[in-house]
Design an enzyme around this catalytic site. Structure first.
Site, PDB file in Angstrom:
ATOM      1  N   LEU A 157       0.836  -1.210   0.000  1.00 10.36           N
ATOM      2  CA  LEU A 157       0.000   0.000   0.000  1.00 10.36           C
ATOM      3  C   LEU A 157       0.871   1.259   0.000  1.00 10.36           C
ATOM      4  O   LEU A 157       0.398   2.352   0.268  1.00 10.36           O
ATOM      5  CB  LEU A 157      -0.931   0.013   1.216  1.00 10.36           C
ATOM      6  CG  LEU A 157      -1.920  -1.136   1.265  1.00 10.36           C
ATOM      7  CD1 LEU A 157      -2.779  -1.058   2.508  1.00 10.36           C
ATOM      8  CD2 LEU A 157      -2.799  -1.145   0.023  1.00 10.36           C
TER       9      LEU A 157
ATOM     10  N   SER B  81       6.120   3.409   1.938  1.00 13.29           N
ATOM     11  CA  SER B  81       7.386   4.112   1.694  1.00 13.29           C
ATOM     12  C   SER B  81       7.144   5.427   0.959  1.00 13.29           C
ATOM     13  O   SER B  81       7.709   6.463   1.340  1.00 13.29           O
ATOM     14  CB  SER B  81       8.383   3.225   0.945  1.00 13.29           C
ATOM     15  OG  SER B  81       7.761   2.654  -0.167  1.00 13.29           O
TER      16      SER B  81
ATOM     17  N   ASP C  43       3.603   5.617  -7.199  1.00 14.88           N
ATOM     18  CA  ASP C  43       3.245   5.713  -5.780  1.00 14.88           C
ATOM     19  C   ASP C  43       3.455   7.129  -5.237  1.00 14.88           C
ATOM     20  O   ASP C  43       2.613   7.669  -4.518  1.00 14.88           O
ATOM     21  CB  ASP C  43       4.079   4.720  -4.957  1.00 14.88           C
ATOM     22  CG  ASP C  43       3.907   3.297  -5.456  1.00 14.88           C
ATOM     23  OD1 ASP C  43       2.967   3.050  -6.234  1.00 14.88           O
ATOM     24  OD2 ASP C  43       4.714   2.433  -5.078  1.00 14.88           O
TER      25      ASP C  43
HETATM   26  C1  GLA Z   1       5.584  -0.813  -6.862  1.00 13.12           C
HETATM   27  C2  GLA Z   1       6.365   0.366  -7.430  1.00 13.12           C
HETATM   28  C3  GLA Z   1       5.524   1.152  -8.429  1.00 13.12           C
HETATM   29  C4  GLA Z   1       4.926   0.227  -9.484  1.00 13.12           C
HETATM   30  C5  GLA Z   1       4.264  -0.988  -8.838  1.00 13.12           C
HETATM   31  C6  GLA Z   1       3.804  -1.997  -9.859  1.00 13.12           C
HETATM   32  O1  GLA Z   1       4.507  -0.364  -6.105  1.00 13.12           O
HETATM   33  O2  GLA Z   1       6.748   1.223  -6.378  1.00 13.12           O
HETATM   34  O3  GLA Z   1       6.291   2.164  -9.018  1.00 13.12           O
HETATM   35  O4  GLA Z   1       5.901  -0.161 -10.414  1.00 13.12           O
HETATM   36  O5  GLA Z   1       5.129  -1.628  -7.926  1.00 13.12           O
HETATM   37  O6  GLA Z   1       2.786  -1.474 -10.628  1.00 13.12           O
END
Ligand code: GLA
Length: 386
Positions: free
Chosen positions: A123, A126, A170
């Site tokens: 989720l 970080s 993210d």
């Molecule tokens: C992690 C990475 C994102 C993305 C997802 C997969 O959450 O931090 O940047 O690549 O995996 O969609």
């Protein structure tokens, strides 16, 4: 926010905090492993947040109290290096490091962090931590950075300081999320659109299923997927396809022999997932949640069969979801290899679904999962306390 945290800050540091910054974790509705492939993603911020209270110091010391771990980390701005034993601190140090790299003048800081985003669960705790810190520090030191730059610097800190080769999704959603909205992002141009997700009105909710499976290999496997997808794109480029966004499954077929089976499957996932994201946007605009749910199931199948990032615990969510009357769709979320999945459920069936998943997981001897019903929350914010 709970005022007792300000009292605690004052007791730990013998001074008052000047500001509070906070940033949310996220779910990704659809568009997995497409961000670093310059494709489309459709995440949403969740109501669970990470918080950062801070005040500047007259010297170059940084003292951070992590209330959830009951640990303090101290370092000097002139010698920032990753810590072996205090992994949480590296996400914070990385932000100080990147701001210094970019030439901004900082002083030391007394700070406290805590949060609600479950750790290592997919989720994005970080990104929530990085974004709350960069939002707080930029405000504290009068550094005026547009949201896109905040997100990119936070990502760069994670890539180059923490050493995790994540994409931008993210950090981007943690900065730009909006309550009850999903965010459609073109990861190549960084053009994005927020649009309302009428889940409540449709009597629906999103349940997060945390498998509690944490894979040591997750980050090396993640990097390997990036390489495989890049290799496949290299072959497509040789055939005149500029990017995954422009590629089609038909054009991919022509390159299949040359690229080999594994890159071919990785590329097929990226191409079809981009397509599903676009369809999901249309479905949400029409309030067609059954259509959306179907895309979630299909995304999971592609992540499982073509991108190879699922695991039995995550497949269980998809399989139970498919046979459960109130479940419109379900899939793994984030990088995969463990972590969490989401299920789109009719609200009144949520409890039943949770119980069913619990029983099925127990029967298979899987770790005891955790569940969170998530609401779609706001992006990062900062407020002065003086
Ligand atoms: C992690 C990475 C994102 C993305 C997802 C997969 O959450 O931090 O940047 O690549 O995996 O969609």
């Amino acid at each position: 926010m709970d005022d007792s945290k300000i009292g605690l800050f004052s007791r730990v540091f013998h001074t008052r905090p000047q500001l509070l910054a906070s940033a949310p974790g996220r779910i990704n509705i659809i568009g997995e492993h497409t961000d670093y492939n310059n494709g489309y993603v459709l995440p949403a911020a969740i109501h669970l947040r990470t918080r950062f209270l801070a005040t500047p110091r007259p010297d170059s010391r940084v003292r951070i109290w992590a209330d959830d771990f009951q640990q303090e980390e101290t370092f000097d701005l002139d010698a920032i290096s990753p810590s072996e034993k205090c992994r949480w601190a590296n996400y914070i140090k990385g932000i100080f490091w990147i701001l210094k790299q970019e030439g901004y003048r900082l002083s030391g800081v007394d700070a406290m962090v805590w949060g609600e985003v479950p750790l290592e669960s997919g989720l994005s705790s970080s990104a929530a931590l990085e974004v709350s810190v960069i939002k707080g520090l930029s405000s504290l030191f009068g550094i005026d950075l547009p949201g896109v730059i905040l997100a990119k610097l936070a990502q760069k800190a994670e890539n180059d300081f923490v050493g995790v080769q994540c994409g931008l999704m993210d950090q981007f959603i943690s900065v730009f999320g909006k309550k009850d909205n999903a965010l459609f992002l073109d990861c190549e141009t960084l053009d994005f659109t927020l649009f309302p997700l009428h889940l409540e009105k449709a009597g629906l909710g999103i349940l997060v299923y945390d498998t509690k499976v944490r894979r040591e290999l997750a980050s090396s496997e993640y990097n390997l997927r990036r390489q495989e997808a890049a290799r496949a794109l290299g072959v497509l480029r040789g055939k005149g396809v500029r990017s995954y966004k422009e590629a089609t499954v038909e054009r991919l077929e022509n390159a299949r022999e040359e690229m080999g089976e594994i890159p071919y499957r990785r590329a097929r996932h990226v191409i079809t997932e981009n397509e599903r994201v676009r369809k999901a946007v249309e479905a949400i605009r029409r309030d067609d949640f059954c259509g959306l749910g179907d895309l979630l199931f299909r995304s999971h199948q592609s992540l499982r069969d073509d991108y190879d990032v699922s695991c039995p615990e995550l497949d269980l969510l998809h399989d139970v979801g498919k046979g459960f009357a109130g479940c419109l769709g379900a899939r793994l979320v984030g990088a995969g290899f463990g972590g969490s999945g989401i299920a789109l459920l009719e609200k009144q069936t949520m409890e039943g679904f949770r119980k069913r998943m619990q029983a099925e997981a127990a029967e298979r001897g899987f770790p005891r999962p955790e569940f969170y019903e998530v609401a779609i929350g706001e992006g990062a914010s900062v407020s002065r306390l003086d």
